[in-house]
Enzyme design. Structure first.
Site, PDB file in Angstrom:
ATOM      1  N   LYS A 188      35.090 -12.455   0.854  1.00  0.00           N
ATOM      2  CA  LYS A 188      34.694 -12.294   2.051  1.00  0.00           C
ATOM      3  C   LYS A 188      34.071 -13.632   2.712  1.00  0.00           C
ATOM      4  CE  LYS A 188      34.563  -8.967   4.683  1.00  0.00           C
ATOM      5  NZ  LYS A 188      35.474  -8.619   5.894  1.00  0.00           N
ATOM      6  N   ASP A 220      39.022  -7.164   2.829  1.00  0.00           N
ATOM      7  CA  ASP A 220      39.534  -5.912   3.400  1.00  0.00           C
ATOM      8  C   ASP A 220      41.268  -6.203   3.850  1.00  0.00           C
ATOM      9  OD1 ASP A 220      39.080  -8.279   4.957  1.00  0.00           O
ATOM     10  OD2 ASP A 220      38.040  -7.256   6.649  1.00  0.00           O
TER      11      ASP A 220
END
Ligand code: IPM
Ligand code: MN
Length: 353
Positions: A188, A220
């Site tokens: 991330k 994600d």
């Protein structure tokens, strides 16, 4: 070959699945002329009950005196009171850390015979064959934390050093070299500083492996790609936490969480081998556990700790044949269909060996 294997069966369905993997290893030993010694030791909730410690010193000793560890699963409702001082999972984390098993290999493959149990259309499953390399001794699992019990603040910290990322990245790139030559690194980096260090370090390590393609994917987005283009992955390199989440998701592609094995390795040949599923207390003692993940973990033990590739392949082939013959444990039948018990399933695997 002689080998000593520490067996930490743990809680819930743990003992039901490790006992089946031992039967398979014993059959391998007699068939190929090896001598395996199995040393049982308490770990997890059962160890808390006996010693007040999820991984007592005696268990660590047993492991130290072995070539590898075969583990079932730990945890259960009996020990999951949030205010409990000791938790079964601490035992597992302690062993991973104690032996510096920083690289967790979690292969995911599909079985044509099980595709109908996967909640994706079959065309998405064609060519799915990936392995997670999950960092296992750092990150959120081991960073400083504060837990005041009933206080109004708690935190966990994600910390990675360059050295920690480098060593696990090398494992991923080397794995890719003997596969389809692609590494997908998950982070991330758009949000987390530790992820930016992760991405920068992986990019640097990649310079040593020009024959391998490197792709960076945000965590994600990765959850989505595992569903929309699962066959595009070869090696997935991820932090401890992201690797935990994503490998459970990906295991669904194999038909059931019960199918997936894992190997946790350090710098040498010592390893910890366990299915990726948990202790499933709701089905414990009912003959409903799927021993495949643990049996395939024992194949990984033969491959990575003992270098017995032929024997490892023999186990994997026996599982393929067992599934192709229609044998099904309770987790891989559609509601109402017939299934066989954990031990009956293993007998089929043994006869296919
Ligand atoms: C796993 C498990 C463990 C983890 C738990 C039991 C501590 O979920 O091996 O994936 O989170 O690593
Ligand atoms: Mn997990």
């Amino acid at each position: 070959m002689k080998a000593t294997i520490a067996v930490l069966s743990g809680d819930g369905i743990g003992p039901e699945v490790t006992s089946q993997a031992i039967l398979v290893l014993q059959k391998i030993a007699s068939k190929y002329g090896h001598e395996f010694t199995f040393n049982e030791a308490p770990m997890g909730g059962i160890a808390i009950d006996q010693f007040g410690d999820a991984c007592p010193e005696s268990t660590v000793k047993t492991c130290e005196q072995s070539d590898a560890i075969l583990l079932g699963a730990v945890g259960g409702p009996k020990w999951s009171d949030p205010s409990a001082a000791v938790r079964p999972e601490q035992g597992l984390l302690k062993v991973r850390k104690h032996f510096e098993l920083f690289a967790n290999l979690r292969p995911v493959k599909t079985y044509a015979a099980l595709n109908q149990h996967v909640p994706l259309r079959p065309e998405f499953l064609e060519g799915v064959d990936m392995v997670f390399v999950r960092e296992l001794t750092g990150g959120l699992y081991f960073g400083p934390r504060q837990d005041q019990g009933d206080g109004d603040t708690a935190y966990d910290t994600e910390i990675y050093t360059v050295a920690e990322v480098e060593r696990v990245a090398h494992v991923a790139f080397r794995a890719a070299q003997s596969r389809r030559k692609k590494v997908t690194s998950v982070d991330k980096a758009n949000v987390m500083a530790s992820s930016r260090l992760w991405r920068r370090t992986v990019t640097k390590v990649h310079e040593d492996y020009p024959d391998v393609e490197l792709e960076h994917v945000l965590a994600d987005a990765c959850t989505m790609y595992l569903i929309t283009r699962p066959a595009s992955f070869d090696v997935i390199l991820a932090s401890n936490m992201f690797g935990d989440l994503l490998s459970d998701e990906a295991s669904v592609l194999g038909g059931s969480l019960g199918m997936s094995p894992s190997a946790s390795l350090g710098a040498g040949t010592f390893g910890l081998y366990e299915p990726i599923h948990g202790s499933a207390p709701d089905i414990a003692g009912q003959g409903k556990a799927n021993p495949t993940g643990t049996i395939l973990s024992s194949a990984m033990l033969l491959r990575y700790t003992l270098g017995l590739e032929t024997e490892a392949k023999a186990i994997e082939a026996a599982i393929d044949a067992t599934l192709a013959s229609g044998a099904r444990t309770a987790d891989i039948v559609t509601r109402g269909d017939a299934y066989i018990s954990t031990t009956e399933y293993t007998q089929t695997v043994l006869s296919n060996l």
